[in-house]
Design a protein around this motif. Structure first.
Motif, short mmCIF file in Angstrom:
data_model
loop_
_atom_site.label_atom_id
_atom_site.label_comp_id
_atom_site.label_asym_id
_atom_site.label_seq_id
_atom_site.Cartn_x
_atom_site.Cartn_y
_atom_site.Cartn_z
N UNK A 152 0.82 -1.21 0.00
CA UNK A 152 0.00 0.00 0.00
C UNK A 152 0.86 1.25 0.00
N UNK A 153 1.95 1.24 0.78
CA UNK A 153 2.82 2.42 0.83
C UNK A 153 3.60 2.60 -0.46
N UNK A 154 4.00 1.49 -1.10
CA UNK A 154 4.69 1.60 -2.38
C UNK A 154 3.80 2.22 -3.45
N UNK A 155 2.55 1.78 -3.47
CA UNK A 155 1.60 2.38 -4.42
C UNK A 155 1.39 3.85 -4.11
N UNK A 156 1.29 4.16 -2.80
CA UNK A 156 1.10 5.56 -2.40
C UNK A 156 2.31 6.40 -2.79
N UNK A 157 3.54 5.89 -2.57
CA UNK A 157 4.74 6.64 -2.93
C UNK A 157 4.84 6.84 -4.44
N UNK A 158 4.46 5.82 -5.20
CA UNK A 158 4.51 5.92 -6.65
C UNK A 158 3.54 7.00 -7.15
N UNK A 159 2.32 6.98 -6.61
CA UNK A 159 1.34 7.98 -7.04
C UNK A 159 1.71 9.37 -6.55
N UNK A 160 2.35 9.46 -5.37
CA UNK A 160 2.81 10.76 -4.89
C UNK A 160 3.85 11.36 -5.83
N UNK A 161 4.74 10.49 -6.36
CA UNK A 161 5.74 10.97 -7.28
C UNK A 161 5.15 11.45 -8.59
N UNK A 162 4.01 10.86 -8.98
CA UNK A 162 3.37 11.26 -10.22
C UNK A 162 2.52 12.52 -10.05
N UNK A 163 1.83 12.62 -8.92
CA UNK A 163 0.91 13.73 -8.73
C UNK A 163 1.51 14.88 -7.92
N UNK A 164 2.41 14.56 -6.99
CA UNK A 164 2.99 15.59 -6.14
C UNK A 164 2.08 16.02 -5.00
N UNK A 165 0.99 15.30 -4.78
CA UNK A 165 0.04 15.62 -3.71
C UNK A 165 0.04 14.48 -2.71
N UNK A 166 0.65 14.72 -1.56
CA UNK A 166 0.85 13.65 -0.60
C UNK A 166 -0.43 13.31 0.14
N UNK A 167 -1.08 14.31 0.71
CA UNK A 167 -2.26 14.05 1.55
C UNK A 167 -3.39 13.43 0.75
N UNK A 168 -3.70 14.03 -0.38
CA UNK A 168 -4.80 13.51 -1.20
C UNK A 168 -4.50 12.11 -1.72
N UNK A 169 -3.23 11.88 -2.09
CA UNK A 169 -2.85 10.57 -2.63
C UNK A 169 -2.98 9.49 -1.57
N UNK A 170 -2.48 9.77 -0.35
CA UNK A 170 -2.56 8.76 0.71
C UNK A 170 -4.01 8.48 1.09
N UNK A 171 -4.82 9.52 1.14
CA UNK A 171 -6.24 9.32 1.45
C UNK A 171 -6.90 8.47 0.37
N UNK A 172 -6.58 8.73 -0.88
CA UNK A 172 -7.16 7.97 -1.98
C UNK A 172 -6.71 6.51 -1.92
N UNK A 173 -5.42 6.26 -1.67
CA UNK A 173 -4.92 4.89 -1.60
C UNK A 173 -5.54 4.14 -0.44
N UNK A 174 -5.65 4.79 0.74
CA UNK A 174 -6.29 4.15 1.89
C UNK A 174 -7.75 3.82 1.59
N UNK A 175 -8.45 4.75 0.95
CA UNK A 175 -9.86 4.55 0.64
C UNK A 175 -10.04 3.38 -0.32
N UNK A 176 -9.22 3.35 -1.38
CA UNK A 176 -9.32 2.25 -2.34
C UNK A 176 -8.97 0.92 -1.68
N UNK A 177 -7.96 0.94 -0.79
CA UNK A 177 -7.57 -0.27 -0.08
C UNK A 177 -8.69 -0.78 0.81
N UNK A 178 -9.34 0.11 1.54
CA UNK A 178 -10.45 -0.29 2.40
C UNK A 178 -11.61 -0.85 1.59
N UNK A 179 -11.97 -0.14 0.52
CA UNK A 179 -13.11 -0.57 -0.30
C UNK A 179 -12.82 -1.90 -1.00
N UNK A 180 -11.60 -2.06 -1.50
CA UNK A 180 -11.24 -3.32 -2.16
C UNK A 180 -11.26 -4.48 -1.18
N UNK A 181 -10.71 -4.26 0.02
CA UNK A 181 -10.73 -5.30 1.03
C UNK A 181 -12.13 -5.64 1.49
#
Length: 305
Positions: A152-181
């Motif tokens: 989950x953190x690797x995906x978050x770090x990868x998306x942060x590098x692409x978007x440059x938005x840390x807070x929004x990216x981590x929230x999105x990754x956590x949300x997708x992770x929760x919903x997928x699980x």
């Protein structure tokens, strides 16, 4: 060190507040269950008493002792997996697949109660099996949960590098992770159990959470109906779902604990702001909360670059 310093280091006010919140939460839960289930329980008892009187009046040859013996037969048959309709068992409760699922419920501490060893050798083996299996299960689940967290953190770090938005990216990754699980370990099994067990959707989702949280009341148990013919893959799929679902729910609970700890930290900062300023001048190293946070930082699994 004076008494005041001891209380200060022990964080007595925050401990008392946390304890009060815990006790209040349990008491509120007790009141809610009392209101929701209390009247229903009394109605169930009244209906059972009427049913008992109806059975005794219908079958006049059956007295109170006979009724108790019949009830004992029904109870023993249910525990042994005997179908009273067909007067036989499909494969028996203690076939290999059901025994493997039972072993999984032992080491995961779910403990439905629908199956239990009755022989002396089986009971002694169960003690030693659980004694070594429960710690092993905790270690394995912890390792699997850490790998999930690293992914989950690797995906978050990868998306942060692409978007440059840390807070929004981590929230999105956590949300997708929760919903997928939730989809994979709650809602899809809910549909499977509804189809193969004949439960309602509310009963199925209730069973999924009670199982994965290791509460295991035992009022609903999958692969347990002697009148139902289950496919061979059913027990294997169920055991796999329990294992990976436990790791996922443990990860979700750890995230919830982390959020509660952060909330507690903010509350303490708001409650004693001036004390925090004094501690930053030199007493901060004696703060037990800071030691816990440093230890958690050390134990946190590194992200793969």
């Amino acid at each position: 060190m004076g008494l005041k310093d001891i209380f200060h280091l022990a964080r007595v006010p925050s401990i008392l507040m946390l304890g009060l919140v815990y006790v209040l939460y349990v008491l509120i839960g007790g009141v809610v269950f009392w209101k929701l289930e209390g009247d229903l329980g009394q109605k169930d008892i009244s209906l059972l008493l009427l049913s008992k009187q109806k059975v005794l009046s219908t079958y006049t040859c059956l007295d109170q002792d006979g009724l108790e013996k019949v009830a004992q037969v029904v109870q023993d048959s249910s525990k042994a997996g005997l179908s009273l309709k067909a007067n036989s068992t499909t494969d028996g409760f203690w076939k290999f697949t059901s025994s493997a699922v039972f072993a999984a419920t032992v080491v995961t501490t779910i403990g439905y109660g629908n199956m239990s060893p009755s022989s002396t050798a089986g009971q002694i083996f169960c003690v030693f099996f659980a004694l070594f299996g429960i710690p092993l299960n905790m270690v394995v689940l912890n390792r699997v949960g850490k790998y999930m967290l690293v992914m989950e953190r690797n995906i978050s770090n990868y998306l942060e590098g692409k978007t440059g938005r840390r807070t929004c990216t981590r929230f999105f990754v956590h949300l997708v992770s929760y919903l997928s699980g939730a989809l994979l370990f709650l809602f899809v099994p809910m549909i499977v159990f509804q189809l193969h067990e004949g439960w309602t959707y509310s009963q199925a989702i209730y069973y999924c959470f009670i199982t994965l949280s290791t509460i295991g009341f035992g009022d609903l148990v999958a692969d347990n109906n002697p009148d139902q013919v289950y496919p061979e893959w059913y027990s294997v799929l169920m055991a796999s779902w329990i294992f990976f679902g436990l790791a996922w729910l443990a990860l979700v609970i750890n995230h919830s604990i982390d959020m509660l700890e952060r909330l507690n930290m903010h509350l303490k900062q708001w409650w004693g702001g001036h004390e925090q300023e004094e501690q930053s001048g030199g007493v901060g190293s004696d703060n037990p909360d800071s030691h816990v946070e440093e230890q958690e930082e050390v134990n946190r699994p590194p992200s793969k670059q």
